[in-house]
Design an enzyme around this catalytic site. Structure first.
Site, mmCIF file in Angstrom:
data_model
loop_
_atom_site.group_PDB
_atom_site.id
_atom_site.type_symbol
_atom_site.label_atom_id
_atom_site.label_comp_id
_atom_site.label_asym_id
_atom_site.label_seq_id
_atom_site.Cartn_x
_atom_site.Cartn_y
_atom_site.Cartn_z
ATOM 1 N NE ARG A 96 -3.433 2.533 2.516
ATOM 2 C CZ ARG A 96 -4.492 2.724 3.290
ATOM 3 N NH1 ARG A 96 -4.909 1.780 4.100
ATOM 4 N NH2 ARG A 96 -5.152 3.880 3.253
ATOM 5 C CG ASN A 150 -11.151 -1.084 -0.288
ATOM 6 O OD1 ASN A 150 -12.261 -1.031 -0.805
ATOM 7 N ND2 ASN A 150 -10.850 -0.452 0.830
ATOM 8 C CB CYS A 172 -17.923 -0.058 0.429
ATOM 9 S SG CYS A 172 -16.865 1.371 0.661
ATOM 10 C CG HIS A 202 -14.162 3.941 -2.563
ATOM 11 N ND1 HIS A 202 -12.877 3.696 -2.143
ATOM 12 C CD2 HIS A 202 -14.960 3.452 -1.579
ATOM 13 C CE1 HIS A 202 -12.897 3.096 -0.964
ATOM 14 N NE2 HIS A 202 -14.156 2.934 -0.610
ATOM 15 C CE1 TYR A 258 -11.450 6.561 -0.523
ATOM 16 C CE2 TYR A 258 -13.557 6.296 0.574
ATOM 17 C CZ TYR A 258 -12.207 6.034 0.495
ATOM 18 O OH TYR A 258 -11.615 5.247 1.449
#
Length: 439
Positions: A96, A150, A172, A202, A258
């Site tokens: 990440r 995700n 989510c 998102h 988002y």
């Protein structure tokens, strides 16, 4: 399995697992979990042992007969399961950090689920999840699979279009936070509120708001147009910036948090570049937070979910998964917000595609509530993001580097053709061991 429910959690060594366990404990009367299998990879054994021991203490404290079984044998965990949850991170947090830092090093937003970072998380995760799906089909064909790894929407898109498994549901916490936030803005109890959602994971908008079944979208838009920074819909993992009244009134909808990345790109980039310089990109912050959490989890006197878990960006995720499982098991028929096959629910998006919408949850799974035509004021942007998702999924399956470049260029967070090529090649090299399809 006679009578009791068997649940298998892939990625059981996750720091979120105590919230999942707490969710099952408080729902035991309606959802009597007989066996909860926490499964992880051998490299995750230490975390699995730590979080699994806490889970066992939590169940013991609650006085429940649920057996919590820890294993690295995924097939044993899946065999005969009634529900499978997936909460995996391929490459773990170091991957990440690379997803965030490499784009930022070129002045491009790096984020876990959006832009280049989200695309590469999809590339690492989709082939692995499709392997899970094949095992579920073989070992637990009647199981419902709840995925909150995700990027949830793109993973659902891949399952819907590259397998024949129709019992996977994407989940989510963003719509749950939107629901709570809009209820707060309107000053009504959450139980009285329902949202109509249109969009993808998102990148979703509340296009209608109902209180006691009556549309109050005009009031919701007007109130949301004037929220302060403290009242704006937000997530714990990035900065919140209110939208201008003109924008909210102009689109006559409420965007999810988002959208900050797309509609406040300059501000978000400048904030993330500052974090980049300080060694504080979100993945680095979360790594330190995880170290603290596991230190807390190792305390053998701890037998409840610790409050510090709320600081993780995905708070309420696991509780949402438990709620979804309970509603399927009890055929409750309540409304929840999940990622499912569109099937005409939003006219203007492909029927086979994954969308994030309000669904009635039944024993036969989620039933999407028709929303009619994709609202013209948001349609262009949503269709562009759906096009990006479909290109990413195809590239994840085929390992087509040129398609990956083209997909990134189609994303509004990518400033140029040249940078798309540079960032894709650097991320392919950085994640090489997790991307055999691109070899």
């Amino acid at each position: 399995m006679a009578g009791g429910i068997k649940i298998a959690t892939i990625g059981g060594g996750s720091s979120y697992t105590p919230e999942l366990v707490e969710g099952f404990i408080k729902r035991y009367e309606n959802l009597p979990v007989d066996e909860l299998w926490l499964v992880d990879i051998p490299e995750g054994q230490e975390k699995l042992d730590t979080v699994g021991a806490l889970a066992q203490r939590m169940v013991k404290r609650a006085g429940l007969p649920t057996k919590v079984i820890l294993t690295t044998d995924r097939r044993a965990a899946l065999d005969g399961a009634d529900f499978v949850t997936s909460q995996v991170r391929i490459g773990r947090l170091p991957a990440r950090v690379l997803d965030e830092r490499i784009p930022l090093s070129h002045g491009m937003l790096g984020q876990e689920t959006n832009g280049a970072g989200g695309m590469f998380k999809a590339f690492r995760t989709i082939p692995v999840i499709l392997d899970f799906v094949r095992e579920v089909q073989e070992l637990a064909p009647e199981a419902w699979m709840i995925n909150f790894s995700n990027p949830s929407g793109m993973i659902e898109e891949a399952i819907l279009n590259y397998t024949d498994f129709d019992r996977a549901i994407g989940l989510c916490n963003v719509p749950i936070n939107m629901h709570a936030g809009i209820a707060r803005v309107l000053d009504v109890d959450e139980s009285r509120l329902e949202l109509q959602l249109q969009g993808v994971n998102h990148f979703v908008f509340a296009t209608d708001v109902f209180v006691d079944g009556v549309s109050v979208i005009d009031e919701a838009v007007e109130k949301y147009a004037h929220v302060s920074e403290d009242e704006a819909l937000s997530m714990k993992n990035f900065m919140s910036i209110p939208f201008s009244p003109a924008f909210i009134r102009g689109i006559r909808a409420i965007p999810c948090p988002y959208h900050n990345y797309y509609f406040h790109t300059d501000e978000m980039l400048s904030e993330e570049l500052r974090e980049f310089e300080e060694g504080n990109v979100r993945g680095e912050v979360v790594s330190r937070l995880e170290d603290e959490l596991f230190e807390i989890y190792r305390d053998e006197t701890l037998d409840i979910k610790p409050g510090q878990l709320e600081q993780r960006g995905g708070a309420r995720y696991s509780d949402a998964a438990c709620n979804l499982i309970e509603s399927i098991h009890t055929n409750r028929g309540d409304i929840q917000y999940v990622d499912v096959r569109n099937n005409g629910c939003i006219e203007g998006l492909p029927s086979s595609s994954a969308v994030e919408v309000a669904c009635r949850i039944t024993a036969d799974g989620p039933k999407p509530l028709a929303t009619g035509e994709l609202k013209p004021r948001i349609a262009g942007y949503v269709q562009m993001m759906k096009g990006f998702e479909r290109m990413v999924v195809e590239a994840a399956i085929t390992g087509d580097r040129d398609l990956a470049v083209a997909a990134l260029e189609m994303n509004p967070l990518c400033p140029s053709d040249k940078l798309a090529n540079v960032v894709v090649d650097e991320l392919l090299e950085a994640h090489r061991r997790y991307l055999p399809q691109f070899a």
